[in-house]
Write an enzyme that holds these catalytic residues in place. Structure first.
Site, PDB file in Angstrom:
ATOM      1  N   HIS A 211       0.837  -1.219   0.000  1.00 48.21           N
ATOM      2  CA  HIS A 211       0.000   0.000   0.000  1.00 48.21           C
ATOM      3  C   HIS A 211       0.868   1.264   0.000  1.00 48.21           C
ATOM      4  CE1 HIS A 211      -3.284  -2.736   1.320  1.00 48.21           C
ATOM      5  NE2 HIS A 211      -2.314  -3.262   2.063  1.00 48.21           N
TER       6      HIS A 211
ATOM      7  N   SER B  77      14.680  21.907 -16.017  1.00 53.36           N
ATOM      8  CA  SER B  77      13.469  22.677 -16.261  1.00 53.36           C
ATOM      9  C   SER B  77      13.859  24.021 -16.871  1.00 53.36           C
ATOM     10  CB  SER B  77      12.738  22.890 -14.937  1.00 53.36           C
ATOM     11  OG  SER B  77      11.948  24.052 -15.004  1.00 53.36           O
TER      12      SER B  77
ATOM     13  N   LYS C 278      15.834  22.089 -10.849  1.00 52.40           N
ATOM     14  CA  LYS C 278      15.162  20.834 -11.200  1.00 52.40           C
ATOM     15  C   LYS C 278      16.034  19.848 -11.976  1.00 52.40           C
ATOM     16  CE  LYS C 278      11.383  19.653 -10.777  1.00 52.40           C
ATOM     17  NZ  LYS C 278      10.101  20.120 -11.353  1.00 52.40           N
TER      18      LYS C 278
ATOM     19  N   GLU D 103       9.577   8.754 -16.793  1.00 53.50           N
ATOM     20  CA  GLU D 103       8.236   9.307 -17.039  1.00 53.50           C
ATOM     21  C   GLU D 103       7.754   8.991 -18.453  1.00 53.50           C
ATOM     22  OE1 GLU D 103       7.666  13.376 -14.719  1.00 53.50           O
ATOM     23  OE2 GLU D 103       9.618  13.256 -15.665  1.00 53.50           O
TER      24      GLU D 103
END
Ligand code: ARG
Length: 460
Positions: free
Chosen positions: A157, A278, A284, A291
């Protein structure tokens, strides 16, 4: 008016828009090599069976080789007027060798021809994909070997559950990709069926030697039913299903890479070569590869829905709808290949923060099950032990500490069975060592599993 190879019964030329609409050349041109391979085998077989003269066969084969070179040197202009790769090759052959080219299509239809081309193509690609997946398994096993004894929290979980070896976690993926390879190997058997000779759907009046064509092309068997041969796309559906499952495995792994590289987890750092920045936030460093793989999984699942929906209402035998099978198939092949390759490379470029991983095991009562097991080892039934361990967690939570921080008197107030040896029992590495059930995370088990996998992959 463009001269169609099938134009005999037509008195009007095809509508311009329909010509573009009907054409598949932009997609099926990648089958040129398979198409030529299939045609050469067909011609050899026809010569052997005296369906066409030996000399004509020789001329056609030489012509086809020239056409292959021409395509490879971009010497052929593809156009919608010639519809598909089959017509382009036949047309180009005619330009090379003249009227003899017209004998090539004897005893054959584009219906069995396309089924053959896709099967030749997919056999090659399936072999490549199996090798690529095995390559990624090697990357997994190498990482497991390198970090064999690193301990991390195992999750259920997405909550910290029990400590496990990081190598054990990696080996879970090894198992997943092993099943993927097995699925592709199994599906290969059904791709490996030679449909040529089914012609349009009913077979042909020419004395084709299908066994010989099958041998020439290196197929395991010739199809048994001509109607099935031209209408079967099960192998495409199967292949995309298996690819979807493999992509789901990559996607789950991606999810973990993304989580683990976040500052919240900080379990890993992915090398700069596999991340991007970024345009607005200078600090970043984004896990784009993971992704994108997660995102591209959506495309492949879409391709599966596409092919299943495409086939679901088709009457036997060939229907033009089936021309639409290639885009989802090719996209699936391309996507799975690039994702596997990029992951294999990225895996050699990931830094592991083992202190962070083991530290995360110290918070969140990951040793609560082991406290119950401790009580069981002192003779208490498990259900009761579970309840006492639960009370210990509640007590420690109230005091803002972990189980190891509790004093012996605090433990004893919960159960007289608890002795000082409890502290050793609930230490992290002891918890790992005791998980000796077959397939569990003990050091010895995982070492054996990694060794076995390395052997299977031919790694040292
Ligand atoms: N381009 C077609 C396909 O991909 C080839 C077979 C066409 N057959 C036909 N009878 N029109 O399915």
């Amino acid at each position: 008016m463009s001269e169609k190879l099938w134009g005999g019964r037509f008195s009007r030329s095809t509508d311009e828009l329909v010509e573009t609409f009907n054409a598949s050349i932009d997609v099926d041109r990648r089958l040129y090599d398979s198409d030529i391979e299939g045609s050469i085998a067909h011609v050899k077989m026809m010569a052997k069976e005296s369906i066409i003269p030996e000399t004509d066969a020789g001329t056609i084969i030489k012509g086809l080789e020239k056409v292959r070179k021409k395509i490879e040197n971009n010497g052929i202009q593809f156009s919608a007027g010639l519809e598909d790769i089959h017509m382009h090759i036949e047309d180009a052959l005619g330009k090379e060798i003249g009227d003899v080219a017209k004998k090539l299509h004897t005893g054959r239809s584009r219906n069995d021809q396309i089924a053959l081309d896709v099967r030749i193509y997919l056999k090659k690609e399936t072999r490549i994909i199996i090798d690529l997946l095995a390559g990624f398994q090697k990357a997994l096993v190498r990482m497991a070997q390198k970090h064999l004894d690193v301990i991390m929290p195992g999750y259920t979980h997405l909550q910290r559950a029990q400590p496990v070896l990081f190598s054990h976690h990696l080996m879970a993926y090894y198992e997943m990709f092993k099943r993927d390879i097995q699925r592709f190997e199994d599906c290969f058997k059904r791709i490996d069926v030679m449909p040529l000779g089914a012609a349009a759907l009913a077979g042909t009046t020419y004395p084709l030697n299908r066994e010989f064509t099958k041998e020439l092309l290196g197929f395991s068997k010739a199809s048994d039913n001509s109607i099935d041969a031209v209408s079967d796309r099960d192998f495409v559906m199967e292949f995309i299903s298996h690819a979807s499952i493999a992509m789901i495995h990559f996607s789950r792994l991606s999810e973990e890479m993304i989580l683990w590289s976040s500052s919240e987890f900080s379990f890993i750092t992915i090398s700069d070569a596999f991340t991007t920045g970024s345009s607005i936030m200078p600090q970043k460093k984004n896990p784009d590869v993971a992704e994108l793989v997660r995102g591209k999984t959506g495309r492949v699942l879409g391709n599966l829905v596409c092919i299943l929906t495409l086939m679901k209402s088709l009457p036997l035998a060939y229907n033009k709808d089936m021309q639409e099978d290639k885009e989802p198939l090719f996209d699936t092949v391309d996507t799975l290949k690039i994702c596997t390759e990029v992951y294999t490379r990225m895996f050699g470029n990931i830094e592991i923060h083992k202190d962070r991983m083991v530290d995360a095991c110290r918070h969140g009562f990951l040793n609560a099950t082991d406290l119950a097991d401790y009580l069981v080892s002192k003779g208490m039934p498990f259900r009761k032990a579970h309840s006492i361990a639960g009370q210990a967690v509640a007590y420690a939570l109230g005091k803002g500490k972990e189980l190891n921080d509790m004093g012996i008197e605090e433990f004893k107030s919960l159960s007289e069975l608890i002795q000082k040896d409890v502290y050793g029992f609930i230490e992290i590495d002891k918890m790992i060592s005791r998980r000796i059930s077959y397939g569990g995370t003990s050091f010895d088990n995982v070492k054996q599993a990694v060794l076995k996998a390395a052997g299977e992959l031919g790694l040292q």
